[in-house]
Design an enzyme around this catalytic site. Structure first.
Site, PDB file in Angstrom:
ATOM      1  N   ASP A  75       0.849  -1.193   0.000  1.00 34.57           N
ATOM      2  CA  ASP A  75       0.000   0.000   0.000  1.00 34.57           C
ATOM      3  C   ASP A  75       0.884   1.243   0.000  1.00 34.57           C
ATOM      4  O   ASP A  75       1.743   1.388   0.875  1.00 34.57           O
ATOM      5  CB  ASP A  75      -0.889  -0.036   1.253  1.00 34.57           C
ATOM      6  CG  ASP A  75      -1.709   1.230   1.418  1.00 34.57           C
ATOM      7  OD1 ASP A  75      -1.915   1.941   0.423  1.00 34.57           O
ATOM      8  OD2 ASP A  75      -2.140   1.498   2.559  1.00 34.57           O
ATOM      9  N   ASN A  91      -0.405   4.547  -0.128  1.00 35.37           N
ATOM     10  CA  ASN A  91      -1.017   5.799   0.352  1.00 35.37           C
ATOM     11  C   ASN A  91      -1.723   5.681   1.706  1.00 35.37           C
ATOM     12  O   ASN A  91      -2.496   6.554   2.092  1.00 35.37           O
ATOM     13  CB  ASN A  91      -1.994   6.345  -0.701  1.00 35.37           C
ATOM     14  CG  ASN A  91      -3.121   5.353  -0.993  1.00 35.37           C
ATOM     15  OD1 ASN A  91      -3.154   4.265  -0.407  1.00 35.37           O
ATOM     16  ND2 ASN A  91      -4.024   5.702  -1.865  1.00 35.37           N
ATOM     17  N   ASP A 108      -4.138   3.838   2.799  1.00 36.58           N
ATOM     18  CA  ASP A 108      -5.579   3.558   2.956  1.00 36.58           C
ATOM     19  C   ASP A 108      -5.847   2.093   3.314  1.00 36.58           C
ATOM     20  O   ASP A 108      -6.992   1.656   3.382  1.00 36.58           O
ATOM     21  CB  ASP A 108      -6.363   3.965   1.697  1.00 36.58           C
ATOM     22  CG  ASP A 108      -6.003   3.121   0.482  1.00 36.58           C
ATOM     23  OD1 ASP A 108      -5.097   2.249   0.581  1.00 36.58           O
ATOM     24  OD2 ASP A 108      -6.613   3.315  -0.590  1.00 36.58           O
ATOM     25  N   ASP A 160      -1.820  -1.188  -3.820  1.00 32.84           N
ATOM     26  CA  ASP A 160      -2.138  -0.423  -5.027  1.00 32.84           C
ATOM     27  C   ASP A 160      -0.994  -0.511  -6.046  1.00 32.84           C
ATOM     28  O   ASP A 160       0.057  -1.108  -5.770  1.00 32.84           O
ATOM     29  CB  ASP A 160      -2.450   1.033  -4.670  1.00 32.84           C
ATOM     30  CG  ASP A 160      -1.424   1.625  -3.717  1.00 32.84           C
ATOM     31  OD1 ASP A 160      -0.224   1.379  -3.934  1.00 32.84           O
ATOM     32  OD2 ASP A 160      -1.802   2.319  -2.749  1.00 32.84           O
ATOM     33  N   ASP A 190      -5.719 -10.187 -15.829  1.00 31.19           N
ATOM     34  CA  ASP A 190      -6.801 -11.136 -15.604  1.00 31.19           C
ATOM     35  C   ASP A 190      -7.994 -10.738 -16.480  1.00 31.19           C
ATOM     36  O   ASP A 190      -8.461  -9.602 -16.402  1.00 31.19           O
ATOM     37  CB  ASP A 190      -7.187 -11.060 -14.113  1.00 31.19           C
ATOM     38  CG  ASP A 190      -7.568 -12.398 -13.540  1.00 31.19           C
ATOM     39  OD1 ASP A 190      -8.427 -13.058 -14.154  1.00 31.19           O
ATOM     40  OD2 ASP A 190      -7.021 -12.777 -12.494  1.00 31.19           O
ATOM     41  N   ASP A 227     -10.243 -15.918 -16.468  1.00 30.11           N
ATOM     42  CA  ASP A 227     -11.087 -16.377 -15.372  1.00 30.11           C
ATOM     43  C   ASP A 227     -12.237 -17.254 -15.870  1.00 30.11           C
ATOM     44  O   ASP A 227     -12.976 -16.836 -16.775  1.00 30.11           O
ATOM     45  CB  ASP A 227     -11.655 -15.131 -14.679  1.00 30.11           C
ATOM     46  CG  ASP A 227     -12.285 -15.455 -13.354  1.00 30.11           C
ATOM     47  OD1 ASP A 227     -11.589 -15.993 -12.486  1.00 30.11           O
ATOM     48  OD2 ASP A 227     -13.491 -15.169 -13.183  1.00 30.11           O
ATOM     49  N   GLU A 232      -8.130 -20.447 -16.646  1.00 31.86           N
ATOM     50  CA  GLU A 232      -8.438 -21.067 -15.361  1.00 31.86           C
ATOM     51  C   GLU A 232      -9.348 -22.235 -15.716  1.00 31.86           C
ATOM     52  O   GLU A 232     -10.484 -22.042 -16.128  1.00 31.86           O
ATOM     53  CB  GLU A 232      -9.154 -20.088 -14.439  1.00 31.86           C
ATOM     54  CG  GLU A 232      -9.383 -20.699 -13.082  1.00 31.86           C
ATOM     55  CD  GLU A 232     -10.406 -19.957 -12.249  1.00 31.86           C
ATOM     56  OE1 GLU A 232     -10.332 -20.061 -11.021  1.00 31.86           O
ATOM     57  OE2 GLU A 232     -11.292 -19.295 -12.812  1.00 31.86           O
ATOM     58  N   HIS A 243      -4.840 -17.041  -5.243  1.00 35.37           N
ATOM     59  CA  HIS A 243      -5.760 -16.229  -4.434  1.00 35.37           C
ATOM     60  C   HIS A 243      -7.048 -16.956  -4.082  1.00 35.37           C
ATOM     61  O   HIS A 243      -7.834 -16.442  -3.304  1.00 35.37           O
ATOM     62  CB  HIS A 243      -6.067 -14.942  -5.201  1.00 35.37           C
ATOM     63  CG  HIS A 243      -6.856 -15.231  -6.441  1.00 35.37           C
ATOM     64  ND1 HIS A 243      -6.322 -15.912  -7.528  1.00 35.37           N
ATOM     65  CD2 HIS A 243      -8.147 -14.990  -6.755  1.00 35.37           C
ATOM     66  CE1 HIS A 243      -7.253 -16.059  -8.443  1.00 35.37           C
ATOM     67  NE2 HIS A 243      -8.367 -15.503  -8.001  1.00 35.37           N
ATOM     68  N   ASP A 244      -7.296 -18.120  -4.683  1.00 39.51           N
ATOM     69  CA  ASP A 244      -8.488 -18.910  -4.338  1.00 39.51           C
ATOM     70  C   ASP A 244      -8.149 -20.069  -3.410  1.00 39.51           C
ATOM     71  O   ASP A 244      -9.007 -20.902  -3.107  1.00 39.51           O
ATOM     72  CB  ASP A 244      -9.115 -19.507  -5.617  1.00 39.51           C
ATOM     73  CG  ASP A 244      -9.740 -18.444  -6.494  1.00 39.51           C
ATOM     74  OD1 ASP A 244     -10.137 -17.391  -5.962  1.00 39.51           O
ATOM     75  OD2 ASP A 244      -9.836 -18.677  -7.718  1.00 39.51           O
TER      76      ASP A 244
HETATM   77  O1  TEU Z   1     -12.517 -18.681  -9.708  1.00 39.42           O
HETATM   78  C1  TEU Z   1     -13.438 -19.604 -10.209  1.00 39.42           C
HETATM   79  C2  TEU Z   1     -13.511 -20.801  -9.437  1.00 39.42           C
HETATM   80  O2  TEU Z   1     -13.708 -21.856  -9.947  1.00 39.42           O
HETATM   81  C3  TEU Z   1     -13.306 -20.549  -8.013  1.00 39.42           C
HETATM   82  O3  TEU Z   1     -14.221 -19.573  -7.668  1.00 39.42           O
HETATM   83  C4  TEU Z   1     -13.577 -21.688  -7.223  1.00 39.42           C
HETATM   84  O4  TEU Z   1     -14.824 -22.215  -7.549  1.00 39.42           O
HETATM   85  C5  TEU Z   1     -13.600 -21.249  -5.827  1.00 39.42           C
HETATM   86  O5  TEU Z   1     -12.531 -20.409  -5.555  1.00 39.42           O
HETATM   87  C6  TEU Z   1     -13.488 -22.416  -4.994  1.00 39.42           C
HETATM   88  O6  TEU Z   1     -13.409 -21.987  -3.711  1.00 39.42           O
HETATM   89  C7  TEU Z   1     -12.407 -17.481 -10.348  1.00 39.42           C
HETATM   90  C8  TEU Z   1     -11.514 -16.552  -9.582  1.00 39.42           C
HETATM   91  O7  TEU Z   1     -10.229 -17.096  -9.520  1.00 39.42           O
HETATM   92  C9  TEU Z   1     -12.103 -16.292  -8.244  1.00 39.42           C
HETATM   93  O8  TEU Z   1     -11.287 -15.497  -7.439  1.00 39.42           O
HETATM   94  C10 TEU Z   1     -13.425 -15.615  -8.449  1.00 39.42           C
HETATM   95  O9  TEU Z   1     -14.058 -15.441  -7.219  1.00 39.42           O
HETATM   96  C11 TEU Z   1     -14.328 -16.420  -9.383  1.00 39.42           C
HETATM   97  O10 TEU Z   1     -13.671 -16.870 -10.543  1.00 39.42           O
HETATM   98  C12 TEU Z   1     -15.450 -15.569  -9.872  1.00 39.42           C
HETATM   99  O11 TEU Z   1     -14.943 -14.625 -10.750  1.00 39.42           O
END
Ligand code: TEU
Length: 597
Positions: free
Chosen positions: A55, A57, A59, A63, A132, A234, A293, A368-369
């Site tokens: 970050d 700034n 907040d 960023d 993305d 995605d 993905e 991130h998932d």
């Molecule tokens: O993820 C799609 C997806 O298959 C995941 O959401 C998965 O089902 C879930 O994380 C299982 O816990 C993509 C992105 O990577 C995710 O961050 C988004 O939330 C999602 O699409 C919707 O855009």
């Protein structure tokens, strides 16, 4: 007797000599997959979740200026490509995966001028930038949807999918982030239901409408014209829909789609036609780095996306690996006694073999998932965090697939394991909690499982230093910082030669130095049923290495296969000890790559 490794460099020199002989050349000619070399097969991709990186700034939200200030750190890792999670204008119901304007930068993250500076700064350092593409759905605050939902006659109505209420209730579809689990939400103004495979704030775009495809392709060109290098796409397998919306009973789902809605969603009638169209109109003109993905994609369907002859995409990442080890039928609940290694090996081995003659794979253990890789696949106890995280890094960077490495894993960052629902920010966790609550389910059991599996575990701020908030922000971070930043942070790890951070850099360098072996070389699994050791060879002919990974907290003796002889000095080792012989004695979570003679 154990002896200390004098230096990994010694091993590197031995091995380099072996690599330079003609056997490699010969093999390359006979292996159809390896013969096709491409730059995107040789790169290491580093994924940055911008909200949590740095970050600038105060907040509390990461960023673009924050990323710009850390470009030299990113460069120092030795990686080649950065994939940034969505940075576009968004009401942030799903942290940027709900886009309200595809050609504007999210206010929290900065301005278009910041973006241009960032891209320039990356290119100056020889780093490519992948953005993305979130095009299966938009935000409900996108101007298209704001218009569409006004009336059936609105020109944007057909940008989305609708079920007219006069036909009764729509056939059930699973909405992944919906409190009631339904993918349909009623819109009074049009007296119809709109389709959303994720939350009600993320209506699915109607790709069957050529105008929508044109809008998306134009938007992609807009970013390519700015100079980006590619897209991560995605849930791209979900874009085509059977718009007759047939009834899918639980029986049909089970029989045809393995009981998995994602598999049904990934088999729309015109999916591959649209991908070929995207390739012809956009990708082929601008880039050769695209990655899907691969939600809902199976071993059987994978090559439809990435077989080069089909002119669709370059790579996809599968969900078999990260879905493993959860109790079937229970939402992301880990098996009580942990995952079993033989099954894990089988998954990665199958995904290697599916691309043996065409296509190309990817590999990842965190994003991130997903929760932090060391918590989910290694051991995050103070005793084993370091060795197990280095061991997993060794795995990721020694497989035949392009590695997608998640920021923070190079430090050995761990799950934060929130106790209370109030600490979570993720729509998936919050809505699933509400769903279970409404059904009178076991909330404590859910919270316990989320400590291991929740997405927010992978989204806590990056740990730069021992300063307040890990040096991430001078304000209040949007999500709590993992308290272990006191010791797990860049500043301290940079000074410590044996840190996870320095190990990661070494491993990246090794993969690049021995490209013929570690990128393109054949993968061969050894000892598939061993419950603690994952061992395999990489390479061709005389140029081979042996990778031995101890996935357990025990000391394990591992017998070298008959006829195989290892060199005395490993190329990389996350411990100091290594004794070549008939039986290799492996420390807890030890990882060794050693040349064969
Ligand atoms: O993820 C799609 C997806 O298959 C995941 O959401 C998965 O089902 C879930 O994380 C299982 O816990 C993509 C992105 O990577 C995710 O961050 C988004 O939330 C999602 O699409 C919707 O855009």
């Amino acid at each position: 007797m154990k002896y200390l490794i004098l230096s990994t460099m010694v091993g590197m020199v031995f091995f380099l000599t072996a690599c330079n002989n003609s056997a490699t050349e010969q093999h390359v000619k006979t292996d159809s997959m390896a013969s096709k070399k491409d730059w995107w097969k040789e790169v290491v991709v580093y994924q940055i979740y911008p909200r949590s990186f740095k970050d600038s700034n105060g907040d509390g939200v990461g960023d673009l200026k924050g990323i710009i200030s850390k470009l030299d750190y990113i460069k120092s890792l030795g990686i080649d490509v950065v994939w940034l999670n969505p940075i576009f204008e968004s009401p942030n119901k799903d942290n940027g995966y709900d886009i309200s304007n595809y050609e504007a930068i999210m206010k929290d993250f900065g301005t278009m001028a910041d973006f241009d500076t960032l891209l320039h700064g990356m290119h100056e350092r020889g780093i490519k930038l992948v953005l993305d593409l979130v095009a299966n759905h938009s935000s409900n605050q996108n101007k298209w949807f704001i218009e569409a939902r006004k009336s059936r006659k609105n020109p944007y109505y057909n940008y989305y999918h609708w079920w007219p209420a006069e036909k009764g209730k729509p056939p059930f579809r699973q909405g992944f982030f919906d409190i009631n689990g339904s993918a349909w939400t009623f819109n009074p103004a049009t007296n119809s239901y709109y389709l959303h495979y994720f939350s009600q704030y993320q209506p699915d775009l109607n790709w069957e409408n050529p105008k929508v495809r044109e809008e998306i392709f134009d938007m992609m060109k807009f970013w390519f014209n700015k100079g980006i290098d590619g897209f991560r796409m995605d849930v791209i397998p979900f874009i085509s829909k059977d718009t007759s919306f047939p009834v899918i009973t639980p029986e049909i789902l089970k029989e045809k789609y393995n009981g998995d809605w994602a598999q049904y969603y990934a088999s729309g009638p015109n999916l591959h036609e649209y991908l070929r169209e995207m390739n012809a109109q956009v990708l082929s003109k601008y880039t050769d780095m695209s990655v899907a993905e691969g939600a809902g994609v199976t071993l059987e369907t994978a090559n439809k996306f990435v077989d080069a002859n089909r002119h669709e995409l370059n790579m996809l990442y599968n969900f078999d690996g990260v879905s493993y080890g959860y109790v079937p039928g229970k939402f992301k609940t880990p098996e009580p006694d942990g995952y079993k290694l033989p099954g894990f090996k089988q998954i990665y081995t199958r995904w290697d073999s599916v691309f043996a003659t065409k296509g190309w794979g990817t590999i990842y253990l965190g994003n991130h998932d997903q929760p932090r890789m060391v918590t989910r696949w290694g051991n995050d106890s103070p005793e084993f965090r370091e060795p197990s995280s280095k061991m997993l890094t060794t795995f990721l960077l020694s497989m035949r697939a392009t590695p997608y490495y998640y920021f923070g894993d190079e430090l050995g960052m761990c799950n934060i394991k929130f106790d209370k629902i109030d600490d979570y920010r993720d729509i998936e966790t919050l809505n699933m909690y509400q769903q279970i609550k409404n059904k009178g389910g076991n909330l404590q059991e859910f919270l316990n499982a989320q400590k291991i599996s929740a997405r927010d575990n992978g989204r806590t701020p990056f740990q730069w230093s021992n300063a307040p908030n890990a040096g991430f922000t001078t304000g209040t971070p949007w999500i709590k910082v993992n308290p272990n930043y006191a010791t797990v942070n860049v500043e301290d790890e940079a000074k410590e030669p044996n840190s996870c951070l320095n190990y990661f850099k070494k491993m990246v360098l090794l993969r690049k130095t021995y490209k013929d072996v570690l990128v393109y070389g054949k993968y061969q699994l050894l000892d598939p049923d061993n419950p603690k050791i994952y061992a395999y060879t990489r390479g061709n002919g005389a140029n081979k290495v042996l990778v031995i990974l101890n996935f357990s907290k025990d000391h394990v003796g591992w017998d070298i296969p008959e006829g195989m002889q290892v060199k005395p000095t490993p190329l990389i080792n996350n411990y100091n000890s290594f004794l070549p012989g008939k039986t290799i004695s492996m420390e807890p979570y030890q990882a060794v790559i050693v040349g064969l003679q």
